[in-house]
Structures are given as structure tokens and as C-alpha cells.
Design a protein around this motif. Structure first.
Motif, mmCIF file in Angstrom:
data_model
loop_
_atom_site.group_PDB
_atom_site.id
_atom_site.type_symbol
_atom_site.label_atom_id
_atom_site.label_comp_id
_atom_site.label_asym_id
_atom_site.label_seq_id
_atom_site.Cartn_x
_atom_site.Cartn_y
_atom_site.Cartn_z
ATOM 1 N N ARG A 79 0.804 -1.220 0.000
ATOM 2 C CA ARG A 79 0.000 0.000 0.000
ATOM 3 C C ARG A 79 0.833 1.264 0.000
ATOM 4 N NH1 ARG A 79 -3.801 -1.671 4.092
ATOM 5 N NH2 ARG A 79 -2.631 -3.565 3.905
ATOM 6 N N THR A 80 1.951 1.277 0.705
ATOM 7 C CA THR A 80 2.727 2.520 0.775
ATOM 8 C C THR A 80 3.349 2.844 -0.586
ATOM 9 O OG1 THR A 80 3.161 2.060 3.093
ATOM 10 C CG2 THR A 80 4.511 3.752 2.073
ATOM 11 N N ARG A 129 12.113 3.427 1.437
ATOM 12 C CA ARG A 129 11.755 2.507 2.525
ATOM 13 C C ARG A 129 12.929 1.558 2.692
ATOM 14 N NH1 ARG A 129 6.344 -0.832 3.889
ATOM 15 N NH2 ARG A 129 5.857 1.237 4.643
ATOM 16 N N HIS A 157 7.898 6.364 10.420
ATOM 17 C CA HIS A 157 7.070 6.222 9.218
ATOM 18 C C HIS A 157 6.188 7.475 9.201
ATOM 19 C CE1 HIS A 157 4.832 4.605 6.007
ATOM 20 N NE2 HIS A 157 4.403 3.478 6.518
ATOM 21 N N GLN A 160 2.720 7.874 7.469
ATOM 22 C CA GLN A 160 1.654 7.094 8.101
ATOM 23 C C GLN A 160 1.041 7.886 9.261
ATOM 24 O OE1 GLN A 160 0.461 3.823 7.249
ATOM 25 N NE2 GLN A 160 -1.161 4.355 8.697
ATOM 26 N N ARG A 196 7.489 1.262 13.821
ATOM 27 C CA ARG A 196 7.792 2.647 13.417
ATOM 28 C C ARG A 196 6.510 3.463 13.320
ATOM 29 N NH1 ARG A 196 10.036 -0.118 8.021
ATOM 30 N NH2 ARG A 196 8.097 -0.640 6.975
ATOM 31 N N VAL A 197 5.390 2.761 13.076
ATOM 32 C CA VAL A 197 4.095 3.460 13.016
ATOM 33 C C VAL A 197 3.762 4.006 14.404
ATOM 34 C CG1 VAL A 197 1.618 3.183 12.609
ATOM 35 C CG2 VAL A 197 3.254 2.068 11.085
ATOM 36 N N ARG A 250 0.031 -4.625 14.012
ATOM 37 C CA ARG A 250 0.395 -6.009 13.693
ATOM 38 C C ARG A 250 1.611 -6.444 14.516
ATOM 39 N NH1 ARG A 250 4.074 -7.874 9.751
ATOM 40 N NH2 ARG A 250 4.835 -5.747 9.446
ATOM 41 N N GLN A 252 5.074 -7.600 14.454
ATOM 42 C CA GLN A 252 6.084 -7.471 13.391
ATOM 43 C C GLN A 252 7.063 -8.651 13.472
ATOM 44 O OE1 GLN A 252 6.835 -3.761 11.877
ATOM 45 N NE2 GLN A 252 4.621 -3.723 12.104
ATOM 46 N N PRO A 290 -2.926 0.419 10.481
ATOM 47 C CA PRO A 290 -2.185 0.870 9.299
ATOM 48 C C PRO A 290 -2.131 -0.169 8.183
ATOM 49 C CG PRO A 290 -0.652 0.213 11.042
ATOM 50 C CD PRO A 290 -2.046 0.120 11.619
ATOM 51 N N GLY A 291 -2.475 -1.434 8.507
ATOM 52 C CA GLY A 291 -2.332 -2.502 7.529
ATOM 53 C C GLY A 291 -0.861 -2.879 7.419
ATOM 54 N N PRO A 292 -0.535 -4.062 6.976
ATOM 55 C CA PRO A 292 -1.473 -5.161 6.729
ATOM 56 C C PRO A 292 -2.014 -5.751 8.036
ATOM 57 C CG PRO A 292 0.819 -5.844 6.344
ATOM 58 C CD PRO A 292 0.860 -4.407 6.685
#
Ligand code: NCD
Length: 356
Positions: A79-80, A129, A157, A160, A196-197, A250, A252, A290-292
Motif C-alpha cells: 500500500r505505501t 523505505r 514512518h 503514516q 515505526r508506526v 500487527r 512485526q 495501518p495494515g497489513p
């Protein structure tokens, strides 16, 4: 939810930040750290026009025509990458994507050599990224054009966090509330340690005046997180009590070196966002991710898909607008826009004078 609520006044007229380049006197966007609250607001306000444009059938503005934007993604992304690509194209730029899997990085080229190669191609902006925290700053120091951080390791990020703030304020405005985040209670739950989000959101939400709670099992909570002006919780039920917004993260796994949780099942039991648990938050609570997403682990499907409560697809929509705003603003100096070249008052001087 309706989409007809009126947007804030045009950026230049709001008086919320200094005029011209002093509103955003940065060469690139490496993180939220180092941004003043009025600089964050400036980018959010700039994005409003792009939210509007993106809702029209004709979504084209050619202000970046002739400019080349390179998206250099050294880590997987759906998505990003797509969001930055669409953003650049909607502004008329030539957008080129470089995937690490097919690049000379795999042949052992150093990051610095890659940076110098990208620079020699005379890109007008580079979006990066990378799996290593700090890699984006390293590249930014070697190139002449603006660099935008699309996520570096566990560090930041920033786009985001900006799109999340824009999503919250749209949702507040659409239900008739003030769109200010001041005093809002936001609970961020999940793998805080590797996210990071989470980091960028903590910096941005606290700068905008929200009360931020972070919730994770002890093994996934960074030590000394209180220093970031947040309240840590290990009990998700308590962290949800009275929350206006819940942001789920999520696990990670790719950044975990060893066993951090007993099992996904156990994690869901204690930290998964279920409908029952959501009832502890404030009525009208907003749910974000933020997904996924890993449905059935950190968030149940019936919560993720809850119309009017879940803002997850709205976050994706706001992402394109925020990235358009960032690309537009960061190329203004190169495009010699009036007010963006020549003498200017510094943002700091303006903040001192106006008490902003
Ligand atoms: C996040 C990321 O890559 O940091 N995703 C995203 O940008 N949409 C979060 C994540 O991978 O969990």
C-alpha cells in the motif's frame, strides 16, 4: 458517515503557521521528530485540497509535470509504494519504482553507492523505505533532492502518522465535532517495540495535543516509553476504558529475534480487539489499523469491518492525499514557487512571535 463536511480554510489564510517556506522549512521528511506542531498542521491542511481532488472523476493536477520521483523500496510494501506512486502521478510527475529485489543492492552495492547513483539520475524527490533504522537519513545526506521516509526499520514512518492524524480529523469533522485532536484519548495497542508506526504516531499525536496510551505485553513495550509523554498499559481492557480512538498494530514477526509472545492465540486472548472489548471504549470510538492486518489476531473481522467505526479504508484514502501534499510542498523550492525562494522568516521566529 457523510463526506460533505466543510474543509478548513485554505492553508495560506488560516494564520496557523508562517507564510511561504517558513511554514515548512525542511529539505525533506525524515520523521515526525523535529517537526513543530504548526508544521504538522500545515501538511494536514495542505492535504485537504487533495482529498477533494481525489474524490473527483478527473484526479489530475499537473504541478509536478517534468519532475522525476524515484520510489526506492528496499523492503516489501504494497500500500505505501502504490500510494506514493499514485500521489506522484496525480501531480503529473514521472514516477519510477526501484525494487531492491531486482536492483544492484542484491549484488552487494553499498547503500551509499546506490544513493549516489540515484542522485546522478537527477531525481527531484526520492522516497525511501528500508529495513534499517537510520538508512533513510544516511541516503538523505548523500543526495541533493528532498528525501521522504516511507518507513525505516523500527524508527519512523512519518507519512503514516500524518495520514492517521488526517483520518482522525476528517472523522471528527464529519460527525460535527471540532477537528482538533487536543484532549482526545488515543490508545495504540500491539507490537509497540518494533513499530515505526507507533513511534511516528506517538510523536505526532502528542504534538497535536492528544493523550496517548500505549498498550502491549511487557516483552513488546519499549523500556522508558514514558519519556515520549505517553501512558503505558499492559492491561488492554484498562487501556480501552474511555478511549476516543483505538489504533491496532500487527505483530512485526520479521523484526522479532526470538520468541516475544507465547502464541498468536494467547496474544489475541489478551490483546486482540474484539467487539466485546471495544464496548469498553467511549461510545462513538474510532478504530484504526495501518495494515497489513492479521484478522483474528490483533483485530477481529467484525471490528475491522464495522461501518462507521472502522476507519481502515479511510486511512488508505487519506494516505494518497498526504503523500501528494508532501511531494508538492517539498518540491516548491526547486520549482521556485513565490514565497519559497529568497529571504524568509524562520518558522521558529514566527512561533516565538505568535506564541504558536
Ligand atoms: C506499516 C509499516 O510498513 O510500517 N504498514 C504500512 O506502512 N502500511 C505497518 C506494518 O507493516 O505493520
Amino acid at each position: 458517515m457523510t463526506t460533505s463536511a466543510s474543509p478548513p480554510p485554505p492553508a495560506s489564510q488560516s494564520g496557523r503557521y508562517p507564510p511561504g517556506a517558513a511554514a515548512f522549512p525542511h529539505q525533506g521528511l525524515l520523521g515526525i521528530a523535529g517537526l513543530a506542531p504548526h508544521e504538522i498542521l500545515f501538511l494536514l491542511d495542505e492535504a485537504e485540497q487533495w482529498v477533494e481532488l481525489n474524490r473527483q472523476p478527473q484526479k489530475r493536477d499537473d504541478r509536478l509535470a517534468g519532475l522525476t520521483i524515484i520510489n526506492a523500496f528496499f523492503e516489501n510494501s504494497t500500500r505505501t509504494l502504490l500510494s506514493f506512486e499514485i500521489a506522484g502521478k496525480r501531480l503529473g510527475a514521472d514516477v519510477v519504482n526501484m525494487h531492491a529485489a531486482t536492483s544492484s543492492v542484491k549484488k552487494g552495492e553499498t547503500l551509499i553507492d546506490t544513493a549516489m547513483t540515484l542522485n546522478a539520475m537527477r531525481a527531484d524527490a526520492i522516497v525511501i523505505r528500508h529495513a534499517s533504522s537510520g538508512a533513510v537519513r544516511l541516503i538523505a545526506g548523500k543526495v541533493d533532492c528532498p528525501v521522504l521516509n516511507a518507513g525505516d526499520g523500527q524508527h519512523e514512518h512519518p507519512t503514516q502518522a500524518l495520514l492517521d492524524a488526517l483520518t482522525i480529523r476528517h472523522a471528527l469533522r464529519e460527525r460535527g465535532d471540532s477537528d482538533s485532536l487536543v484532549g482526545l484519548t488515543v490508545t495504540i495497542c500491539g507490537d509497540i517495540l518494533h513499530s515505526r508506526v507507533a513511534r511516528s504516531n506517538i510523536l505526532s499525536l502528542t504534538a497535536l495535543g492528544a493523550n496517548v496510551r500505549v498498550c502491549a505485553p511487557p516483552a513488546l513495550m519499549p523500556e522508558g516509553i514514558e519519556a515520549m509523554r505517553v501512558t503505558p498499559f499492559h492491561d488492554f481492557n484498562a487501556a480501552l476504558d474511555g478511549a476516543d480512538v483505538v489504533m491496532m498494530l500487527r505483530l512485526q514477526q520479521e523484526r522479532m529475534d526470538g520468541q516475544f509472545i507465547p502464541s498468536p492465540r494467547e496474544f489475541r486472548h489478551l490483546y486482540g480487539l474484539t467487539l466485546d472489548r471495544l464496548a469498553r471504549a467511549k461510545p462513538g470510538v474510532l478504530v484504526m489499523h495501518p495494515g497489513p492486518m492479521n484478522r483474528g489476531v490483533e483485530i477481529d473481522s467484525n471490528v475491522a469491518d464495522l461501518v462507521g467505526t472502522s476507519l481502515i479504508t479511510r486511512q488508505v484514502e487519506m494516505g494518497v492525499a498526504i503523500r501528494m501534499a508532501c511531494l508538492d510542498v517539498l518540491t516548491r523550492r526547486a520549482r521556485k514557487l513565490p514565497g519559497w525562494v529568497g529571504p524568509e522568516i524562520s518558522g521558529e521566529a514566527w512561533a516565538r512571535e505568535t506564541g504558536a
